[in-house]
Write a protein that holds these residues in place. Structure first.
Motif, PDB file in Angstrom:
ATOM      1  N   GLU A   1       0.642  -1.318   0.080  1.00 30.47           N
ATOM      2  CA  GLU A   1      -0.029  -0.260  -0.136  1.00 30.47           C
ATOM      3  C   GLU A   1       1.557   1.431  -0.161  1.00 30.47           C
ATOM      4  O   GLU A   1       0.191   2.375  -0.652  1.00 30.47           O
ATOM      5  CB  GLU A   1      -0.849   0.030   0.945  1.00 30.47           C
ATOM      6  N   GLU A   2       1.480   1.132   1.015  1.00 31.49           N
ATOM      7  CA  GLU A   2       2.897   1.781   0.445  1.00 31.49           C
ATOM      8  C   GLU A   2       3.580   2.150  -0.965  1.00 31.49           C
ATOM      9  O   GLU A   2       3.127   3.645  -1.187  1.00 31.49           O
ATOM     10  CB  GLU A   2       3.931   2.002   1.600  1.00 31.49           C
TER      11      GLU A   2
ATOM     12  N   ARG B   1       0.586   4.175  -3.063  1.00 26.99           N
ATOM     13  CA  ARG B   1       0.283   5.403  -2.943  1.00 26.99           C
ATOM     14  C   ARG B   1       1.464   6.305  -3.535  1.00 26.99           C
ATOM     15  O   ARG B   1       1.271   7.205  -3.506  1.00 26.99           O
ATOM     16  CB  ARG B   1       0.440   5.271  -1.258  1.00 26.99           C
ATOM     17  N   LYS B   2       2.559   5.627  -4.202  1.00 26.58           N
ATOM     18  CA  LYS B   2       3.551   6.688  -4.892  1.00 26.58           C
ATOM     19  C   LYS B   2       3.496   6.650  -5.893  1.00 26.58           C
ATOM     20  O   LYS B   2       3.501   7.259  -7.313  1.00 26.58           O
ATOM     21  CB  LYS B   2       4.932   6.263  -4.849  1.00 26.58           C
TER      22      LYS B   2
ATOM     23  N   PHE C   1      -6.174   4.742   0.432  1.00 23.79           N
ATOM     24  CA  PHE C   1      -5.395   5.393  -0.531  1.00 23.79           C
ATOM     25  C   PHE C   1      -6.709   6.317  -0.190  1.00 23.79           C
ATOM     26  O   PHE C   1      -7.952   6.464   0.525  1.00 23.79           O
ATOM     27  CB  PHE C   1      -6.173   5.531  -2.407  1.00 23.79           C
TER      28      PHE C   1
END
Lengths: 508, 137
Positions: A190-191, A194-195, A270
């Motif tokens: 998920e990190e 997010r980018k 998100f």
């Protein structure tokens, strides 16, 4: 008059279509003038021989990508196993020798359609799922969509020491995960996501978990099913049907599900955004036996045909689909107009995309290799031809010639989508803008160019009504991604803009 | 717990001593937290004073983490929010909502009392906090 602010045609030749250029391979394939979905994804957890279920699922999703496919499985005894092959699922993932090397109760798979260069240039290293070994264990991912900031991310990752093994945008996700600080694979995923900008529906797996994620706009589909004691994730519901799985629900835009045989954990990592599901999934990409947004794709396409008939009536004797994608819309047009429906064009189902190296003589046969006109039906008739879209117009022109050759008195084209005037950057293989017929010509010019008696497209509002939006398109905040028709991109395609792509201006 | 109910007596006593703006904002946050808890099906929230600050946490074990809120007289323009410093909640919020006026990336976030309530950010923070352990299971 040419369209204002229209891009210049690539060359004068794009305005004057040759009847059948012997060296243009696009004439080989009746589907060569279609937009092509780039990927289908599928995953299963909690059933024995999960890879077999994945192979069946991928077979049902073959329309989303025919060039290559891959499966990764995990079994506690042998760890992660992977098989990636060029060609159809049925030709690769049905043999015992391949499938016996993919044991375990957890597996994911991917089918892809290449966009990198011409067919045959894709390397096996570009075929998904991709696999990465992290401190907390391995993970494999399969991605449908397109990362619109992939070039920038890739540049940055390489500068920081990442060693890429493919040319795929999706590999960025693995490298971003490697640099994240999360303690678990889902945390890292998920990190990393997010980018990422653009469209992504992802199916991933660890040693024990099946993970599904949809981007905040939900551009590409992803659904959850229950199979026996386990679960399945799929691009479309038709692939759940083939394995006897029960459709549970769609994964919501921006949702991440982490699935074990014990159950499904859901969260929303998100920033929420208004949903922008791809409207072209309804028009063409998805299989007509799939369910999208609670609606049967077939019924939606039939509704599109009805709207098309209401907006663009014409006196004629027959309504004929351009098979197969134009069929439900043609039925809808016929039902609404009262003009009889007929199979005026017959498709040879056995003419695959992987046709052997053709001779020049065969090349000149062009579309006839796949489509043939039912002469007895067509002769002396005024024919309405219903197709799902016009991209470059190459196939439409050939089909019109075939219909006239068969003795039709008039040919009227009715198109079940608005003019495709803008490329898609969210996971669809589209030509450059200057090669899209509707980008350089008005509707009247396209009619003259195709040399048909009439040519009409469904309006954008009509399409929205057909997909269930009774009031049509909300201009302030469109309910779908319709960038290929409107030029309004819900996510700025930053890599393409860097490369010089001109976004729509206020004047257009 | 119903969103229309009053906060427990110790919380009410504490915030009654605050000026209107932070008290109103805290009650708005509370209503929103209770609403999110219901939506996320995390069960009843424990609503107490933790370290002297109003706090919310799902009563059910292994479900979620604690969210606290407090107004400091020495920093009157903001309402502070705190999450567990061992969680990655503040980092995630910094990635998702870089526009929040304060976020130290560890445990402390704040909202501007002079601005409209950042409802989307707060709902997201509450949802992630109250399901923190459930989603990590």
């Amino acid at each position: 008059m040419p369209k204002p602010n229209a891009p210049k045609p690539a060359s004068p030749a794009s305005k004057v279509m040759p009847p059948a250029h012997p060296f243009d391979a696009s004439y080989l394939d009746a589907d060569s003038d279609k937009l092509k979905e780039e990927c289908g994804i599928f995953g299963v957890v909690g059933v024995a021989d999960a890879a077999n279920f994945v192979a069946l699922g991928l077979h049902a999703l073959q329309h989303r990508g025919q060039e290559a496919g891959g499966i990764v499985s995990h079994d506690p005894q042998v760890g992660f196993q992977s098989a990636r092959r060029f060609g159809y699922v049925r030709d690769n993932f049905t043999s015992e020798t391949v499938m016996k090397h993919l044991p375990g109760e957890l597996a994911i798979g991917h089918v892809r359609y290449s966009t990198a260069g011409s067919k045959g240039q894709t390397a096996i290293r570009d075929v998904q799922p991709f696999f990465g070994e992290f401190a907390m264990g391995g993970a494999a991912i399969a991605h449908n969509g397109n990362i619109t900031n992939a070039n920038a991310l890739r540049r940055e990752l390489i500068e920081r020491g990442s060693i890429f093994q493919s040319s795929s945008d999706s590999e960025c996700i693995i490298h971003l995960m490697a640099r994240c600080m999360g303690k678990t694979i889902p945390d890292r995923m998920e990190e990393a996501l997010r980018k990422v900008e653009g469209a992504f529906s992802v199916v991933a797996m660890t040693r024990t978990k099946l993970i599904g994620v949809r981007d905040p706009l939900g551009v590409r589909p992803l659904v959850l099913g229950k199979v026996g004691d386990g679960y399945a994730l799929s691009s479309e519901t038709c692939a759940l049907d083939i394995i006897g799985a029960e459709f549970v629900r769609e994964i919501k835009p921006g949702e991440m599900v982490v699935i074990t045989p014990k159950g499904v954990q859901s969260h929303f990592p998100f920033r929420p955004a208004p949903s922008k599901f791809c409207i072209f999934e309804h028009v063409y990409f998805s299989r007509p036996d799939s369910i999208l947004g609670g609606r049967s794709v077939y019924e939606t396409r039939e509704a599109i045909g009805r709207e098309l008939a209401k907006e663009n009536p014409v006196d004629a004797d027959l309504v004929c689909p351009v098979p197969d994608s134009g069929t439900p819309a043609a039925i809808g047009y016929s039902l609404e107009s009262g003009i009889p429906y007929a199979m005026g064009i017959i498709r040879n189902q056995y003419m695959g995309r992987t046709f052997i190296e053709p001779t020049e003589q065969i090349r000149n046969m062009g579309v006839r290799l796949k489509l043939n006109v039912n002469r007895a039906l067509i002769k002396g008739k005024r024919v309405i031809l219903v197709d799902d879209s016009v991209v470059r117009g190459t196939t439409s022109r050939k089909i019109k010639e075939m219909i006239l050759d068969a003795g039709a008195k008039e040919v009227h084209f009715r198109i079940a989508s608005p003019p495709t005037a803008w490329p898609c950057f969210y996971g669809v293989d589209t030509p450059q803008r200057e090669k899209l017929l509707a980008a350089t010509m008005s509707e009247d010019e396209m009619r003259d160019h195709l040399n048909v008696d009439s040519l009409k497209f469904i309006s954008l509002d009509g399409l929205y009504r057909a997909v269930g939006e009774a009031k049509g398109r909300d201009k302030a905040c469109p309910q779908y991604c319709d960038a290929c028709f409107s030029g309004e991109y819900p996510v700025i395609p930053s890599d393409k803009v860097d490369e010089g792509f001109q976004m729509k201006t206020a004047a257009e | 717990m119903d969103r229309c109910t009053q906060p427990p007596a110790p919380v009410t006593e504490l915030i009654d001593a605050w000026p209107d703006a932070p008290r109103t904002q805290l009650l708005a946050c509370r209503a929103l937290f209770l609403d999110v808890a219901k939506e996320a099906e995390v069960g009843r929230l424990d609503e107490t004073l933790k370290w002297g600050q109003p706090s919310w946490r799902p009563a059910r074990r292994n479900t979620g983490s604690t969210l606290r809120a407090y107004w400091f007289a020495k920093d009157p323009a903001f309402l502070s929010l705190y999450v567990d410093c061992k969680s990655n909640l503040a980092t995630r919020m910094r990635d998702l909502y870089p526009d929040l006026p304060r976020n130290d990336g560890r445990r402390h976030l704040a909202i501007d009392l002079g601005a409209p309530l950042p409802e989307q950010a707060l709902r997201h923070l509450a949802a992630m906090t109250f399901t923190y352990h459930r989603t990590k299971a």
